[in-house]
Write a protein that holds these residues in place. Structure first.
Motif, PDB file in Angstrom:
ATOM      1  N   ARG A 165       0.686  -1.055   0.045  1.00  9.09           N
ATOM      2  CA  ARG A 165       0.038  -0.050  -0.067  1.00  9.09           C
ATOM      3  C   ARG A 165       0.892   1.371  -0.144  1.00  9.09           C
ATOM      4  O   ARG A 165       0.428   2.261  -0.518  1.00  9.09           O
ATOM      5  N   GLN A 223       3.054  -6.616  -9.013  1.00 12.81           N
ATOM      6  CA  GLN A 223       1.746  -7.640  -9.178  1.00 12.81           C
ATOM      7  C   GLN A 223       2.083  -8.561 -10.367  1.00 12.81           C
ATOM      8  O   GLN A 223       2.034  -9.777 -10.393  1.00 12.81           O
ATOM      9  N   LYS A 224       2.985  -7.756 -11.305  1.00 12.38           N
ATOM     10  CA  LYS A 224       3.367  -8.737 -12.476  1.00 12.38           C
ATOM     11  C   LYS A 224       4.453  -9.701 -12.292  1.00 12.38           C
ATOM     12  O   LYS A 224       4.332 -10.846 -12.536  1.00 12.38           O
ATOM     13  N   GLU A 225       5.266  -9.243 -11.101  1.00  9.30           N
ATOM     14  CA  GLU A 225       6.221 -10.167 -10.865  1.00  9.30           C
ATOM     15  C   GLU A 225       5.664 -11.300 -10.024  1.00  9.30           C
ATOM     16  O   GLU A 225       5.984 -12.653 -10.432  1.00  9.30           O
ATOM     17  N   PRO A 284       1.914   3.598  -7.234  1.00  8.45           N
ATOM     18  CA  PRO A 284       1.024   2.948  -8.043  1.00  8.45           C
ATOM     19  C   PRO A 284       1.889   2.275  -9.194  1.00  8.45           C
ATOM     20  O   PRO A 284       1.533   0.825  -9.433  1.00  8.45           O
ATOM     21  N   GLU A 285       2.754   2.747  -9.783  1.00 10.83           N
ATOM     22  CA  GLU A 285       3.849   1.987 -10.866  1.00 10.83           C
ATOM     23  C   GLU A 285       4.513   0.855 -10.166  1.00 10.83           C
ATOM     24  O   GLU A 285       4.564  -0.131 -10.799  1.00 10.83           O
ATOM     25  N   GLN A 286       4.926   1.195  -8.991  1.00 10.44           N
ATOM     26  CA  GLN A 286       5.869   0.041  -8.393  1.00 10.44           C
ATOM     27  C   GLN A 286       4.896  -1.136  -7.975  1.00 10.44           C
ATOM     28  O   GLN A 286       5.152  -2.407  -8.075  1.00 10.44           O
ATOM     29  N   ARG A 287       3.489  -0.699  -7.498  1.00 14.28           N
ATOM     30  CA  ARG A 287       2.822  -1.810  -7.100  1.00 14.28           C
ATOM     31  C   ARG A 287       2.254  -2.645  -8.430  1.00 14.28           C
ATOM     32  O   ARG A 287       2.179  -4.046  -8.239  1.00 14.28           O
ATOM     33  N   LYS A 288       2.019  -2.223  -9.527  1.00 14.57           N
ATOM     34  CA  LYS A 288       1.692  -2.659 -10.696  1.00 14.57           C
ATOM     35  C   LYS A 288       3.055  -3.883 -11.186  1.00 14.57           C
ATOM     36  O   LYS A 288       2.772  -4.821 -11.775  1.00 14.57           O
ATOM     37  N   ALA A 289       4.214  -3.240 -10.974  1.00 16.82           N
ATOM     38  CA  ALA A 289       5.294  -4.247 -11.370  1.00 16.82           C
ATOM     39  C   ALA A 289       5.338  -5.209 -10.490  1.00 16.82           C
ATOM     40  O   ALA A 289       5.781  -6.554 -10.822  1.00 16.82           O
TER      41      ALA A 289
END
Length: 84
Positions: free
Chosen positions: A66, A77-79, A70-75
């Protein structure tokens, strides 16, 4: 939990627990040996963790996610999708 009489070493019975916090409690105890009859208060307290709670690990991961941009969170999620 087994409590021993501090006077004679015989098993004692916990009659009352006075919880002062999650990490500390007073145990009101009575010796089971009728010839002794000692009553006393024993203190029980948390010392240290041997293995962390899985619950606290999950909460820590959630809080860290949290706090990410937002960009780090998306990255992230992809990992994590790679482990499915």
């Amino acid at each position: 939990m087994r409590v021993l009489c501090t006077s004679c070493g015989t098993k004692a019975i916990i009659g009352k627990t006075d919880r002062l916090s999650l990490a500390h409690a007073n145990l009101y105890c009575s010796c089971t040996d009728p010839e002794c009859g000692h009553t006393f208060v024993a203190n029980v307290s948390f010392s240290h963790t041997l293995s962390p709670s899985a619950r606290s690990s999950s909460q820590l991961v959630t809080q860290l996610a949290r706090a990410m941009a937002p960009e780090q969170r998306k990255a992230l999620q992809k990992e994590l999708m790679l482990f499915d």
